[in-house]
Design a protein around this motif. Structure first.
Motif: not given
Length: 224
Positions: A146-156
């Motif tokens: 169980x882990x917390x992943x990195x995320x990339x958000x597209x702010x548009x």
């Protein structure tokens, strides 16, 4: 809120409605910083909110390299986030490791220790050093990591929400404002007061969602 709505609110807070002085690229940078802080705050109290599970099969293993992908285990770490090939993304925080049976029921829980020497003292334990997981004994079977992943958000993006904590997404813009204020050299007292209010509400909400949140009072650095 959608990412685009968070970006719009951030521009309202900094009173820069267009790109004359603050570009969209700058906005993305501030919001990335703000959201990273937002997720860290969540994980300080209840990391399972962002938890994903990667199932791995070990065969008499005393160590396991999380940067290596095998037939039985996807890579979770590496020199770049793209090196991780698990569906959930690259790991930024390890939450738990448990052994499960064919029915998916937990039969063993491994305890995290802070150094390799403790593995010789604490049974059913693990220690993560760089990308290497070390275990207190040889492990065989199916394990949930169980882990917390990195995320990339597209702010548009104006279609989907940032995550499932929608009632507090305005706090992302407020945290991004604090980053902007450092560079701008000026602070808005009303915005900072609103940030303090929302942080208090956020802490209360997260503690209420935690499994044992009512049984103890947590001290978190971002609120003390």
């Amino acid at each position: 809120m959608t990412p685009a709505e968070v970006a719009t609110k951030f521009r309202q807070y900094i009173d820069e409605p267009d790109q004359t002085f603050v570009s969209d690229t700058d906005v993305e940078t501030y919001l990335d910083d703000g959201y990273r802080e937002f997720r860290n705050m969540v994980c300080d109290i209840n990391p399972m909110i962002y938890n994903v599970t990667e199932q791995m099969t070990f065969s008499s293993e005393r160590t396991h390299d999380l940067s290596v992908s095998t037939a039985d285990a996807k890579s979770l770490l590496g020199t770049a986030s793209s090196n991780a090939d698990a569906p959930g993304g690259a790991m930024v925080r390890l939450n738990a490791i448990t052994k499960v049976n064919t029915d998916g029921n937990v039969t063993q829980r491994l305890e995290a220790v802070s150094n390799a020497q403790a593995l010789d003292v604490v049974s059913s334990s693990y220690y993560l050093a760089n990308t290497i997981l070390r275990f207190s004994s040889k492990l065989t079977g199916t394990f949930n990591v169980d882990y917390v992943p990195h995320v990339d958000i597209t702010w548009t993006d104006s279609t989907y929400g940032v995550d499932n904590l929608t009632p507090f997404h305005d706090l992302i813009a407020l945290l991004a404002y604090r980053q902007y204020a450092i560079v701008d050299g000026a602070e808005s007292d009303p915005v900072l007061r609103q940030t303090a209010t929302r942080l208090a509400e956020f802490k209360e909400y997260l503690q209420a969602r935690a499994f044992d949140g009512y049984d103890y009072v947590q001290s978190v650095s971002w609120y003390n």
